[in-house]
Write an enzyme that holds these catalytic residues in place. Structure first.
Site, short mmCIF file in Angstrom:
data_model
loop_
_atom_site.label_atom_id
_atom_site.label_comp_id
_atom_site.label_asym_id
_atom_site.label_seq_id
_atom_site.Cartn_x
_atom_site.Cartn_y
_atom_site.Cartn_z
N CYS A 80 -49.59 78.22 -75.60
CA CYS A 80 -48.17 77.93 -75.39
C CYS A 80 -47.78 76.70 -76.20
O CYS A 80 -48.18 75.59 -75.87
CB CYS A 80 -47.91 77.69 -73.91
SG CYS A 80 -46.28 77.03 -73.54
N CYS A 83 -46.23 73.82 -74.21
CA CYS A 83 -47.22 73.09 -73.40
C CYS A 83 -47.97 72.09 -74.26
O CYS A 83 -48.21 70.96 -73.84
CB CYS A 83 -48.18 74.06 -72.73
SG CYS A 83 -47.43 75.13 -71.48
#
Length: 170
Positions: A80, A83
């Site tokens: 991600c 993230c």
């Protein structure tokens, strides 16, 4: 990859500790910055919904902040991109946490699990996206690109009466 254990790192226990605990290794250099502040009562890592619930229950009566991110692979890489960007920003603001606060870093599973609309994080915690940084037990949270804003993370950590409603609520 995160170990599925939680530990209580009380300031009195961690002062001067130079090594990063293995269960927080997935959160990079989080631990040394907290050790320098010596005011956070607990740093915890959870790698499943049940481990998150266990960590939250152990922290009753204290302010609990949680960063939910997607899982990292065996090489420590996160699939991600938000993230990956959010983690160092949140990490840099951890010294702003109130005295005695608990910080939980929780990985929510692999991509297939996250995309399942019936996964426990979506169903029980009403998470809609990752990363999500929240003050547990309140509607106060930052979602996705909001987690990339250092000032918003600082505000969430420092303003006890701060009510920030994520764009996901509007």
């Amino acid at each position: 990859m995160c170990k599925s254990e939680t530990h209580d790192y009380s300031a009195s226990k961690v002062h001067g500790f130079k090594q990063q605990p293995a269960d927080l290794a997935s959160f990079g250099s989080l631990y040394p910055s907290i050790c320098a502040a010596c005011k956070v009562s607990s740093l915890q890592a959870a790698c499943s919904y049940s481990k998150f619930v266990q960590a939250a229950q152990q922290s009753r009566g204290r302010l609990v902040f949680v960063l939910f991110c997607r899982d990292k692979d065996a090489q420590g890489q996160n699939w991600c991109p938000d993230c990956v960007t959010a983690e160092p920003i949140v990490r840099s603001e951890l010294n702003s946490l109130p005295n005695g606060a608990v910080f939980i870093y929780c990985q929510i599973g692999d991509q297939a699990y996250w995309k399942d609309p019936n996964n426990e994080f979506r169903k029980n915690l009403k998470l809609t996206a990752v990363p999500t940084l929240l003050k547990y037990g309140t509607p106060q949270k930052l979602v996705e690109e909001e987690c990339l804003n250092r000032e918003l993370a600082h505000m969430l950590f420092t303003r006890l009466s701060f009510f920030f409603f994520s764009q996901s609520f509007i």
